[in-house]
Design a protein around this motif. Structure first.
Motif, PDB file in Angstrom:
ATOM      1  N   LEU A   5     -12.007  17.963   4.056  1.00 32.85           N
ATOM      2  CA  LEU A   5     -12.128  18.308   5.484  1.00 32.85           C
ATOM      3  C   LEU A   5     -12.534  18.635   6.228  1.00 32.85           C
ATOM      4  CD1 LEU A   5      -8.577  20.220   4.800  1.00 32.85           C
ATOM      5  CD2 LEU A   5      -8.143  17.696   5.214  1.00 32.85           C
ATOM      6  N   SER A   6     -13.873  18.720   5.575  1.00 31.61           N
ATOM      7  CA  SER A   6     -15.241  19.123   6.733  1.00 31.61           C
ATOM      8  C   SER A   6     -15.670  18.072   6.763  1.00 31.61           C
ATOM      9  CB  SER A   6     -16.549  19.461   5.506  1.00 31.61           C
ATOM     10  OG  SER A   6     -17.175  18.127   5.162  1.00 31.61           O
ATOM     11  N   ALA A   7     -14.828  16.327   6.806  1.00 28.53           N
ATOM     12  CA  ALA A   7     -15.043  15.566   7.683  1.00 28.53           C
ATOM     13  C   ALA A   7     -13.822  15.221   9.196  1.00 28.53           C
ATOM     14  CB  ALA A   7     -14.538  13.726   7.429  1.00 28.53           C
ATOM     15  N   VAL A   8     -12.726  16.051   9.161  1.00 33.40           N
ATOM     16  CA  VAL A   8     -12.441  16.057  10.712  1.00 33.40           C
ATOM     17  C   VAL A   8     -13.161  16.915  11.608  1.00 33.40           C
ATOM     18  CG1 VAL A   8     -10.550  17.540  11.035  1.00 33.40           C
ATOM     19  CG2 VAL A   8     -10.224  16.068   9.204  1.00 33.40           C
ATOM     20  N   PRO A   9     -13.416  16.794  12.441  1.00 36.06           N
ATOM     21  CA  PRO A   9     -14.128  17.529  14.118  1.00 36.06           C
ATOM     22  C   PRO A   9     -13.834  18.903  14.230  1.00 36.06           C
ATOM     23  CG  PRO A   9     -13.733  14.896  14.528  1.00 36.06           C
ATOM     24  CD  PRO A   9     -12.967  15.162  12.994  1.00 36.06           C
ATOM     25  N   GLY A  10     -14.534  19.973  13.837  1.00 30.07           N
ATOM     26  CA  GLY A  10     -13.779  20.946  14.845  1.00 30.07           C
ATOM     27  C   GLY A  10     -12.988  21.510  13.952  1.00 30.07           C
ATOM     28  N   ASN A  11     -12.942  21.818  12.666  1.00 28.28           N
ATOM     29  CA  ASN A  11     -11.843  22.055  11.692  1.00 28.28           C
ATOM     30  C   ASN A  11     -12.136  23.063  10.717  1.00 28.28           C
ATOM     31  OD1 ASN A  11      -8.862  22.547  10.014  1.00 28.28           O
ATOM     32  ND2 ASN A  11     -10.336  21.159   8.583  1.00 28.28           N
ATOM     33  N   SER A  12     -11.824  24.232  11.058  1.00 30.00           N
ATOM     34  CA  SER A  12     -11.703  25.358  10.243  1.00 30.00           C
ATOM     35  C   SER A  12     -10.655  26.249   9.694  1.00 30.00           C
ATOM     36  CB  SER A  12     -13.143  26.686  10.873  1.00 30.00           C
ATOM     37  OG  SER A  12     -12.626  26.538  12.783  1.00 30.00           O
TER      38      SER A  12
END
Length: 376
Positions: free
Chosen positions: A312-319
């Motif tokens: 999921l780190s590949a998703v921009p701005g996802n935390s």
């Protein structure tokens, strides 16, 4: 559906020992209560039938009941996969009609609901064709109807984010051609490069006992939608499989299955991951042959990797925190049900789940799981 400000419910009849007709009537009584506060727009019914005539009769009967019970348009499909805990099961999709406009879209072999909000279009529907022992012909006709629904709605093919491909006798053969391989060949021709820029839809390819080919789909067309393919580093992408794991004669045409392991979608601030039909495959080879417990463990580990922090780190701005929303578990052999269910619960506890009897796309696969993950 979650991104339509709704969701889905699985409706089970209360009298599991009752006759099929009695279970159907009980389901519709429950649906009437649900629909009092939510707008149902799509119903999938999962049941077994003893013949093609019985399938067609039940399908007509269900559509008639839907027309009698609902004042608005509701898409209806009968999927010939027996539930493991009852004779028939309903999957109800609903949406928030205060936020979305909805219109039905119909073609000869397909039906869909087109949702509009601001400059966003969402199309949810299914197409079906049944040419008896001709899977290639059924696939061709189903994809044609699928394309007509998209075209009629003004939505491009590459807007499709999720597909369910139900294939009668999926691992059987029409002559020398395996039916699932024929489906994949037709799918590849239909896609024809449309998904080159941003990957393929998430998808499930699964068997059913009757009905030819059913293609169920979700397409999202919006200027600001974020839609990304997600991959499991421990698995070869299905669309990159070698010829070693594709079934067919050595010199025959063998297209790879064109789908992603998962797909991330963000729309109007709602974030979710579509988990494709996932099985016990590492690299491109089956793991845990003849062992339903091991296959269930490996399948769940494969799914969990798809919504792990590193993927999921590949998703921009996802935390945000991923929460598994629901699951559908396909079981090849009834005798393995108890072991598979026990293993699934050891990982996910009381997560909403339904268990369906269905043939899997490889002879040596005993089960498969699909679902969704919500990011909160």
């Amino acid at each position: 559906m979650y991104f339509l400000n709704g969701d889905r419910d699985y409706i089970k009849p209360k009298g599991t020992c009752a006759l099929l007709d009695e279970q159907v009537q009980d389901i519709f009584r429950q649906l009437k209560k649900i629909n009092s506060g939510k707008r149902i727009f799509k119903l999938n019914f999962f049941a077994d039938t003893t013949s093609a005539d019985d399938y067609n009769k039940l399908q007509r009967g269900l559509k008639q009941l839907v027309a009698e019970h609902f004042e608005h348009s509701v898409i209806c499909a009968l999927i010939a996969q027996p539930p493991l805990t009852c004779r028939i099961l309903a999957e109800a999709f609903y949406f928030d009609f205060s936020l979305w406009e909805a219109d039905s879209v119909l073609t000869e072999n397909g039906s869909a609901m087109l949702f509009k909000r601001d400059d966003v279009k969402v199309l949810v529907g299914n197409a079906q064709a049944d040419y008896a022992s001709d899977c290639h012909g059924s696939s061709d006709a189903a994809f044609l109807a699928f394309g007509e629904l998209l075209q009629k709605s003004g939505i491009p093919l590459d807007a499709v984010v999720r597909q369910w491909n139900y294939i009668e006798n999926i691992t059987g053969f029409d002559g020398s051609s395996q039916r699932y391989q024929e489906f994949n060949n037709v799918r590849t021709d239909f896609y024809a490069g449309h998904f080159n820029e941003n990957g393929y839809p998430a998808a499930t390819g699964i068997g059913m006992n009757r009905g030819g080919v059913i293609i169920e789909f979700v397409a999202v067309s919006a200027p600001n939608v974020l839609s990304l393919p997600l991959d499991n580093p421990e698995q070869v992408s299905a669309h990159e499989y070698s010829g070693e794991v594709l079934v067919g004669m050595e010199n025959s045409c063998k297209s790879t299955p064109k789908f992603e392991r998962a797909r991330y979608l963000e729309l109007f601030g709602k974030k979710q991951v579509f988990i494709s039909g996932t099985a016990s495959i590492r690299g491109e080879l089956t793991v845990g042959i003849d062992d339903p417990v091991e296959q269930t463990k490996v399948t769940i580990q494969n799914m969990q990797r798809l919504y792990s922090r590193d993927v999921l780190s590949a998703v921009p701005g996802n935390s945000l925190r991923p929460v598994y929303g629901h699951a559908r578990v396909y079981v090849k052999n009834r005798k393995d049900f108890a072991a598979i269910k026990k293993t699934f619960k050891s990982y996910y506890g009381n997560l909403p789940v339904v268990y369906i009897v269905a043939d899997i796309c490889r002879e040596n696969l005993l089960m498969e799981i699909e679902g969704k993950v919500i990011l909160k």
